[in-house]
Enzyme design. Structure first.
Site, PDB file in Angstrom:
ATOM      1  N   LYS A 278       0.755  -1.080  -0.196  1.00 30.24           N
ATOM      2  CA  LYS A 278       0.007   0.006   0.110  1.00 30.24           C
ATOM      3  C   LYS A 278       0.807   1.179   0.077  1.00 30.24           C
ATOM      4  O   LYS A 278       1.915   1.382   0.541  1.00 30.24           O
ATOM      5  CB  LYS A 278      -1.043  -0.042   1.259  1.00 30.24           C
ATOM      6  CG  LYS A 278      -2.101  -1.084   1.442  1.00 30.24           C
ATOM      7  CD  LYS A 278      -2.942  -0.791   2.530  1.00 30.24           C
ATOM      8  CE  LYS A 278      -3.976  -1.634   2.682  1.00 30.24           C
ATOM      9  NZ  LYS A 278      -5.026  -1.365   1.582  1.00 30.24           N
ATOM     10  N   ARG A 352     -10.469 -11.316   1.900  1.00 35.78           N
ATOM     11  CA  ARG A 352     -11.407 -12.408   1.457  1.00 35.78           C
ATOM     12  C   ARG A 352     -10.570 -13.788   1.493  1.00 35.78           C
ATOM     13  O   ARG A 352     -11.357 -14.855   1.413  1.00 35.78           O
ATOM     14  CB  ARG A 352     -11.415 -12.175  -0.140  1.00 35.78           C
ATOM     15  CG  ARG A 352     -10.489 -12.286  -1.199  1.00 35.78           C
ATOM     16  CD  ARG A 352     -11.050 -11.314  -2.373  1.00 35.78           C
ATOM     17  NE  ARG A 352     -10.948  -9.750  -2.236  1.00 35.78           N
ATOM     18  CZ  ARG A 352     -11.164  -8.881  -3.288  1.00 35.78           C
ATOM     19  NH1 ARG A 352     -11.553  -9.405  -4.227  1.00 35.78           N
ATOM     20  NH2 ARG A 352     -11.102  -7.586  -2.700  1.00 35.78           N
TER      21      ARG A 352
HETATM   22  N1  BES Z   1      -8.180  -3.515   4.420  1.00 32.11           N
HETATM   23  C1  BES Z   1      -8.398  -3.218   2.701  1.00 32.11           C
HETATM   24  C2  BES Z   1      -9.769  -2.626   2.640  1.00 32.11           C
HETATM   25  C3  BES Z   1      -9.928  -0.807   3.105  1.00 32.11           C
HETATM   26  C4  BES Z   1      -9.352   0.240   2.563  1.00 32.11           C
HETATM   27  C5  BES Z   1     -10.345  -1.094   4.296  1.00 32.11           C
HETATM   28  C6  BES Z   1      -9.427   1.262   3.084  1.00 32.11           C
HETATM   29  C7  BES Z   1     -10.577   0.338   4.991  1.00 32.11           C
HETATM   30  C8  BES Z   1     -10.021   1.532   4.217  1.00 32.11           C
HETATM   31  C9  BES Z   1      -8.325  -4.345   2.035  1.00 32.11           C
HETATM   32  O1  BES Z   1      -7.669  -5.444   2.238  1.00 32.11           O
HETATM   33  C10 BES Z   1      -7.741  -4.129   0.606  1.00 32.11           C
HETATM   34  O2  BES Z   1      -6.606  -3.852   0.685  1.00 32.11           O
HETATM   35  N2  BES Z   1      -8.632  -4.052  -0.348  1.00 32.11           N
HETATM   36  C11 BES Z   1      -8.255  -3.825  -1.646  1.00 32.11           C
HETATM   37  C12 BES Z   1      -8.519  -4.574  -2.504  1.00 32.11           C
HETATM   38  C13 BES Z   1      -8.020  -4.326  -4.001  1.00 32.11           C
HETATM   39  C14 BES Z   1      -6.769  -4.822  -4.013  1.00 32.11           C
HETATM   40  C15 BES Z   1      -9.015  -5.265  -4.892  1.00 32.11           C
HETATM   41  C16 BES Z   1      -8.576  -2.031  -1.906  1.00 32.11           C
HETATM   42  O3  BES Z   1      -9.745  -1.859  -1.245  1.00 32.11           O
HETATM   43  O4  BES Z   1      -7.885  -1.464  -2.702  1.00 32.11           O
HETATM   44 MN    MN Z   2      -5.595  -5.201   1.976  1.00 31.18          MN
END
Ligand code: BES
Ligand code: MN
Ligand code: ZN
Length: 495
Positions: A278, A352
């Site tokens: 990230k 997931r």
């Molecule tokens: N934990 C994150 C989702 C999230 C993002 C929660 C912002 C709270 C605030 C999750 O694990 C994630 O990183 N999801 C990705 C999925 C994508 C790679 C398909 C996302 O939302 O960018």
């Molecule tokens: Mn994630």
């Protein structure tokens, strides 16, 4: 904060502060009228000077009001309309607690459940008064430096609402306190730093809770996950020095033959994204990626304290998502416990992966309803913002019940589609499915991924990424959706 029910008229109550409401054009509530009479119209005189004009939730403190046993009177402005909405009522209660805390009041008598609220009865107003007051009184437990002082308000008494028996009011208050305690637990766990709130820490907390609240807790270690074939969960954990845990909490309030409601909560104690790292800004907020798990802890604690006659299982798959030489690579293919294979195209779509194995594990409990809760996608925050969580369900009745429970508690969720057409995006040339689809409809395709593991059951999924915590100057966990879960379970168990 302790609550008690006091049936005496307000002018006869001895306490640090009496709290009564005043609506538009200086209309006094019944309790305010009683104080006005007892004080030879002192309140009316003050209000005529126009000191309480302005917004809903504004307060005015009066000292030395004659004819009363209380030291002070706090007037709370309830706005222009005759009846206020449920959420306005909650914000009035929160402002009132802030006002009392600001002047260091320790005990107060709160005559606010008499405010007319659109679509809600006395029971609701009493319950929500306790919940909103506790919400406003919450303080983050600081680790590194001195602890902030607690909210000054230690004891609150409440008048007995019309047509309610004392015992009924006391039971209602006790239940609301149990729910508030569950919310506090969920907020505390969410707010802890990720170097303390590790998977091992969560497992210890679960064991501790089980002892205190008398339910069974089992913790599966990595070796057992390997035996069970939880390749998806283990792929997420592979880059972390912290061992993963699968926590199973089993509350039995009904006959063994009663099929349980099973909750599954995402417990990523820190989400760096893994090799699909990230960006740095706000990455600290990924300590909140275990808020789904925290809400399952909170709901179980509340249900056990309320002794609800129902069976509830809480399953928490928990690990860290870290980059490392041993971490999962984009392109890796793993076999989930269900036997289905997954091509991991993005290691940041890890929620997931841990959930699908936990959902498969849930089968052994033959759930009457299977409900997972997760800070699953940023896309859900884009879709619904910070008010409603995304609600997905493969059973209409279950979806409707959850939505109604959220509406009732003002812990709202909003229905999202699970149509088969969306499944197409998860196609892979190399495995049964990929773990991500394109950017479009990201919350929906994440839910569609989970749907492939829950076809046998009545199942619902709550994407709480936008509601589980706040960022910015109010940064912190909200404890959502513990309130929704508690109400849903209370309804199911006939309370
Ligand atoms: N934990 C994150 C989702 C999230 C993002 C929660 C912002 C709270 C605030 C999750 O694990 C994630 O990183 N999801 C990705 C999925 C994508 C790679 C398909 C996302 O939302 O960018
Ligand atoms: Mn994630
Ligand atoms: Zn995550």
């Amino acid at each position: 904060m302790e609550f008690s029910i006091k049936a005496q008229p307000p002018e006869k109550i001895r306490c640090g502060c009496l709290v009564v409401s005043v609506s538009e054009e200086r209309r006094l509530s019944p309790a305010a009228k009683a104080l006005d009479q007892a004080s030879s119209q002192h309140l009316s005189r003050v209000l005529r000077q126009g000191d309480l004009a302005g917004k809903t939730g504004k307060t005015l403190l009066l000292h030395g009001v004659p004819g009363l046993l209380a030291e002070r009177v706090l007037l709370v402005h309830t706005g222009k309309s005759q009846k206020i909405s449920g959420s306005e009522y909650l914000s009035v209660i929160r402002s009132m607690v802030q006002a009392l805390d600001a002047i260091n009041v320790k005990d107060a008598h709160l005559c606010l459940a008499e405010i007319p609220v659109q679509g809600h009865d006395n029971e609701w107003k009493l319950e929500q008064l306790v919940l909103a007051a506790r919400e406003a009184a919450y303080r983050i437990t600081r680790i590194a430096d001195q602890q902030d002082p607690a909210c000054s308000l230690e004891r609150a008494s409440l008048p007995l609402p019309e047509k309610m028996k004392v015992v009924a009011a006391q039971t209602l208050v006790a239940r609301a306190q149990a729910i508030a305690n569950g919310i506090y637990l969920a907020r505390d766990l969410g707010n802890l730093p990720p170097n303390i709130c590790t998977p091992t820490y969560l497992a210890e907390q679960a064991r501790h809770m089980g002892k205190t609240w008398k339910f069974r807790v089992e913790v599966l270690e990595q070796a057992q996950m390997e035996k069970l074939g939880m390749g998806a969960l283990l792929a997420v954990s592979a880059g972390s020095r912290q061992p993963p845990k699968l926590i199973v909490m089993n509350y039995q309030g009904a006959a063994k033959t009663d099929k349980p409601v099973v909750f599954v909560g995402k417990g990523i104690t820190f989400d760096t994204g893994g090799v699909s790292l990230k960006p740095a800004p706000d990455m600290d907020e990924m300590k909140f990626d275990m808020c789904g798990a925290a809400s399952v802890f909170g709901a179980l604690r509340a249900v056990a304290e309320m002794k609800l006659p129902i069976n509830v299982v809480g399953i928490v798959p928990t690990c860290e998502n870290m980059p490392d030489g041993n971490a999962t690579r984009p392109g890796d293919i793993v076999r989930s416990m269900s036997g289905q294979t997954i091509e991991i195209l993005n290691t940041d779509a890890e929620g997931r992966l841990i959930l699908c194995d936990a959902l498969t594990y849930a089968e052994r409990f033959e759930p009457d309803a299977l409900i997972d809760v997760a800070t699953l996608t940023g896309a859900c925050v884009i879709a619904l913002g910070n008010e409603a969580a995304g609600l997905y369900a493969n059973d209409e009745k279950l979806g409707a019940r959850l939505q109604a429970a959220g509406d009732h508690m003002i812990d709202r969720v909003w229905p999202m589609p699970l149509w088969e057409e969306y499944q197409e995006g998860l196609r892979s040339n190399f495995a049964d499915m990929a773990n991500v689809a394109g950017r479009a409809g990201g919350s929906i395709t994440a839910a569609c991924f989970l749907a492939r593991f829950t076809r046998k059951w009545r199942w619902a999924h709550l994407d709480i990424a936008g509601v589980a915590y706040k960022g910015g100057k109010d940064k912190g966990a909200t404890g959502r959706p513990v309130k929704l879960f508690c109400h849903y379970l209370m309804q199911r168990s006939g309370h």
